[in-house]
Write an enzyme that holds these catalytic residues in place. Structure first.
Site, PDB file in Angstrom:
ATOM      1  CE  LYS A 197       0.091 -14.971 -33.192  1.00  0.00           C
ATOM      2  NZ  LYS A 197      -0.709 -15.472 -34.027  1.00  0.00           N
ATOM      3  CE  LYS A 249      -2.013 -12.395 -30.833  1.00  0.00           C
ATOM      4  NZ  LYS A 249      -2.964 -13.110 -31.596  1.00  0.00           N
TER       5      LYS A 249
HETATM    6  C1  PBG Z   1      -3.673 -17.299 -34.484  1.00  0.00           C
HETATM    7  C2  PBG Z   1      -3.713 -16.601 -32.812  1.00  0.00           C
HETATM    8  C3  PBG Z   1      -3.376 -16.850 -31.566  1.00  0.00           C
HETATM    9  C4  PBG Z   1      -4.082 -15.825 -31.172  1.00  0.00           C
HETATM   10  C5  PBG Z   1      -4.167 -14.670 -31.882  1.00  0.00           C
HETATM   11  N1  PBG Z   1      -4.500 -15.253 -33.190  1.00  0.00           N
HETATM   12  C6  PBG Z   1      -3.318 -17.410 -31.125  1.00  0.00           C
HETATM   13  C7  PBG Z   1      -1.858 -18.087 -30.991  1.00  0.00           C
HETATM   14  O1  PBG Z   1      -0.581 -17.307 -32.240  1.00  0.00           O
HETATM   15  O2  PBG Z   1      -0.857 -19.460 -30.678  1.00  0.00           O
HETATM   16  C8  PBG Z   1      -3.892 -15.276 -29.420  1.00  0.00           C
HETATM   17  C9  PBG Z   1      -4.668 -14.229 -29.090  1.00  0.00           C
HETATM   18  C10 PBG Z   1      -4.772 -13.870 -27.991  1.00  0.00           C
HETATM   19  O3  PBG Z   1      -4.388 -15.104 -26.401  1.00  0.00           O
HETATM   20  O4  PBG Z   1      -5.931 -12.865 -26.851  1.00  0.00           O
HETATM   21  N2  PBG Z   1      -4.380 -17.515 -34.756  1.00  0.00           N
END
Ligand code: PBG
Length: 327
Positions: A197, A249
């Site tokens: 991520k 991601k």
């Molecule tokens: C954290 C989380 C995020 C997203 C999914 N889980 C936000 C981040 O890491 O700031 C982002 C998903 C998206 O942008 O569609 N709980």
């Protein structure tokens, strides 16, 4: 120049020919719909930066999950927005917290007909907006956060989640959650690990969607977008820790990472087409600059082609409807 004996165009000559020779196609069962539920709402609340996506009430979320079953979607990924936040994200570990209640409500509606996934992360629940709790010096405390994740995970499993999505990028989160689940008798609750991520500007609209309190950024825990090799390390660690599915991601700016991971992973690989990817296409389409449906299909097909077995996308339900209409 001799005659061109080799004419790849032959296989593109009719729609039927193109359909038959397509190397990849998308099936609703591999799509997962991310969904937001907000405590205290009486009506679904549109998210300005994500046209077509709402913060759900408990009722509208339950309806959306029933619809997801009808459309043949693979799963739903739930995010909760609590009415009150604190430094430790207490609303996340409270069985009566909005996310845990939503899991139970969705499970009661759909049973096992859909894979119910839930976000194991503190950012929606903390008043500082970080994915973990803070140490005295203001840094994000990895190991203290893990203890809370373990509690959150068990609470979510108790509520009826089939699969947990640890998204906080704390080291060791998959292992700690696995141990806690097993100790609580939840051996069959699985994890979709946000293994690679990246820290991304494309999460912007999500921050509006969950009313994020974050000031600053997540660069001390999410990955640096310059890194490719490191993704494999994150994946290997999560596999060792017991991840059942590995996720990459965002998707679109990280298709090389997805392809790398798909090549080595012995478990299914997921990719999350995130809020900013959604917003860009919707905004361009709303301006008449691109063909909306074609752009959506192309973007999802690209993720599939790069190696994703499972795709989280805010268009999951709409795409499933298109696929149904076609057949
Ligand atoms: C954290 C989380 C995020 C997203 C999914 N889980 C936000 C981040 O890491 O700031 C982002 C998903 C998206 O942008 O569609 N709980």
């Amino acid at each position: 120049m001799s005659v061109p004996y080799h004419r790849p165009r032959r296989l593109r000559s009719t729609a039927a020919m193109r359909r038959m020779t397509a190397e990849y196609r998308v099936d609703p069962a591999e799509l997962v719909l991310p969904a937001f539920v907000r405590e205290g709402l009486s009506e679904p609340n549109p998210i300005g930066s994500m046209p077509g996506v709402v913060q759900h009430t408990m009722d509208s979320l339950v309806r959306a999950s029933a619809e997801a079953v009808k459309l043949g979607l693979g799963g739903i990924m739930l995010f909760g927005i609590p009415a009150e936040r604190d430094a430790c994200g207490t609303a996340g570990t409270n069985p009566d917290g909005v996310l845990n209640k939503a899991i139970a409500a969705v499970r009661a509606e759909v049973g096992d007909a859909l894979v119910i996934m839930s976000d194991v992360c503190l950012d929606e629940f903390t008043d500082h907006g970080h994915c973990g709790v803070l140490a005295e010096d203001g840094s994000v405390d990895n190991d203290a956060s893990l203890e809370i994740y373990a509690q959150m995970a068990v609470t979510q499993a108790d509520a009826g989640a089939h699969m947990l999505g640890p998204s906080g990028m704390m080291d060791g989160q998959v292992a700690v959650i696995r141990q806690a689940l097993d100790a609580a008798g939840h051996q069959d609750v699985s994890q979709i690990a946000y293994a690679a991520k990246y820290s991304s500007a494309f999460y912007g609209p999500f921050r509006e969607a969950v009313d994020s309190q974050l000031k600053g950024d997540r660069r001390t825990y999410q990955m640096h977008s310059a890194n490719r090799r490191e993704a494999l390390r994150e994946v290997e660690l999560d596999l060792e820790e017991g991840a059942d599915i590995i996720m990459v991601k965002p998707a679109m700016s990280y298709l090389d990472i997805l392809a790398d991971v798909a090549r080595i992973s012995p478990v299914p690989v997921a990719a999350y087409q995130i809020s900013g990817e959604y917003a860009m296409i919707e905004a361009a389409a709303a301006n008449g600059w691109i063909d909306r449906k074609a752009a959506i299909e192309e973007s999802v097909l690209g993720i599939k082609r790069a190696g994703a077995n499972i795709i989280l996308t805010y268009w999951a339900a709409e795409m499933a409807q298109w696929l149904r209409d076609r057949s």
